[in-house]
Write an enzyme that holds these catalytic residues in place. Sequence first.
Site, PDB file in Angstrom:
ATOM      1  N   ARG A 127    -103.813  42.135  28.657  1.00  0.00           N
ATOM      2  CA  ARG A 127    -103.390  40.744  28.500  1.00  0.00           C
ATOM      3  C   ARG A 127    -102.132  40.634  27.627  1.00  0.00           C
ATOM      4  O   ARG A 127    -101.418  39.647  27.700  1.00  0.00           O
ATOM      5  CB  ARG A 127    -104.541  39.913  27.900  1.00  0.00           C
ATOM      6  CG  ARG A 127    -105.696  39.735  28.873  1.00  0.00           C
ATOM      7  CD  ARG A 127    -106.913  39.098  28.221  1.00  0.00           C
ATOM      8  NE  ARG A 127    -106.761  37.672  28.017  1.00  0.00           N
ATOM      9  CZ  ARG A 127    -107.147  36.737  28.874  1.00  0.00           C
ATOM     10  NH1 ARG A 127    -107.692  37.063  30.030  1.00  0.00           N
ATOM     11  NH2 ARG A 127    -107.011  35.458  28.592  1.00  0.00           N
ATOM     12  N   GLU A 240    -109.441  29.754  33.714  1.00  0.00           N
ATOM     13  CA  GLU A 240    -109.167  29.798  32.275  1.00  0.00           C
ATOM     14  C   GLU A 240    -108.252  28.640  31.902  1.00  0.00           C
ATOM     15  O   GLU A 240    -107.371  28.255  32.665  1.00  0.00           O
ATOM     16  CB  GLU A 240    -108.495  31.115  31.877  1.00  0.00           C
ATOM     17  CG  GLU A 240    -109.405  32.314  31.844  1.00  0.00           C
ATOM     18  CD  GLU A 240    -108.761  33.500  31.146  1.00  0.00           C
ATOM     19  OE1 GLU A 240    -108.456  33.385  29.936  1.00  0.00           O
ATOM     20  OE2 GLU A 240    -108.547  34.531  31.813  1.00  0.00           O
TER      21      GLU A 240
END
Length: 295
Positions: A127, A240
Amino acid sequence: MVSCAPEREPRDEGFHLADECIHGFDDGLCAICFPPKEPEPRPVVTAARTRTAGGTRVARPAPRVAGSARAGASLADAPIDPKTLRIYHVTHVDNIAPILGEGAVLADLAGAAPVVDVSAPAAREFRRTAPIDGLDAVVADYVPFLLSTDAHVWNAVRTGTPDPRLAEGAVERQPADHVILVGSVAGAVGARTDTVGAVVVTDADAAAGGVAAASAWPDVLRMLQRLHREEDGARLLAAEFLVHECLPLERVLLIAVGNDRVRDRVRTALDAVGLRTRVAVYPPWFQPTAETDAE
């Protein structure tokens, strides 16, 4: 320390909570005490016929009550209210102290230092390099939130199901060792609705390739509406909601916990820093969903 203060604080965005229910929730958060209202039927025009000397002609339309299918279609077109849309950040209870010390929930690259990391090391590293489409930013520049308490990644913790995104210990611990910080979409964006990338919504894991992402506020609202209106709700469980750099603690509406022991621990930590954030024991959020049990 990252500064989380917006340029100007909104004063009336519906963040303050109303009457408390028996479960410790308010502002409509509890689905037991505040069940969703049934949609009101919408008037639908039908043509009334009258008989004249020259035959039958169509008269002025007369209203009738629509069925549930037509009423549902009208609701699908109604805009969503970002003040009422909840977002959920899951963390281990041991991480409450550093979060309180910062005065905010921080993004990874903004200095977050969890005592107990819920994320797998490989997932966290990925990420840090995964770009967000259309922005000069990576996923780790943002605090991750879920759009449902039944989200796949959280339910993996609740069921002890291995998931490559989760640290090995995350699925070995009791779900009640975690806490859920609850905010709202409106609270997360604050006064930054003109700032592209202040918040981002994705329809799947933000670090996965090929996900749809919205970063301009009108696009964010449109995607949220699509996710919440889909009948099967599958994408909502994978989606998300990302908040750039941090979410100040004053914008956390509620801290949900799974039992009294964790509640008392969180309240003690809040008292130590002089915060009065609501803490509520709500076991259903920490138990496997009925759908999972049936599979």
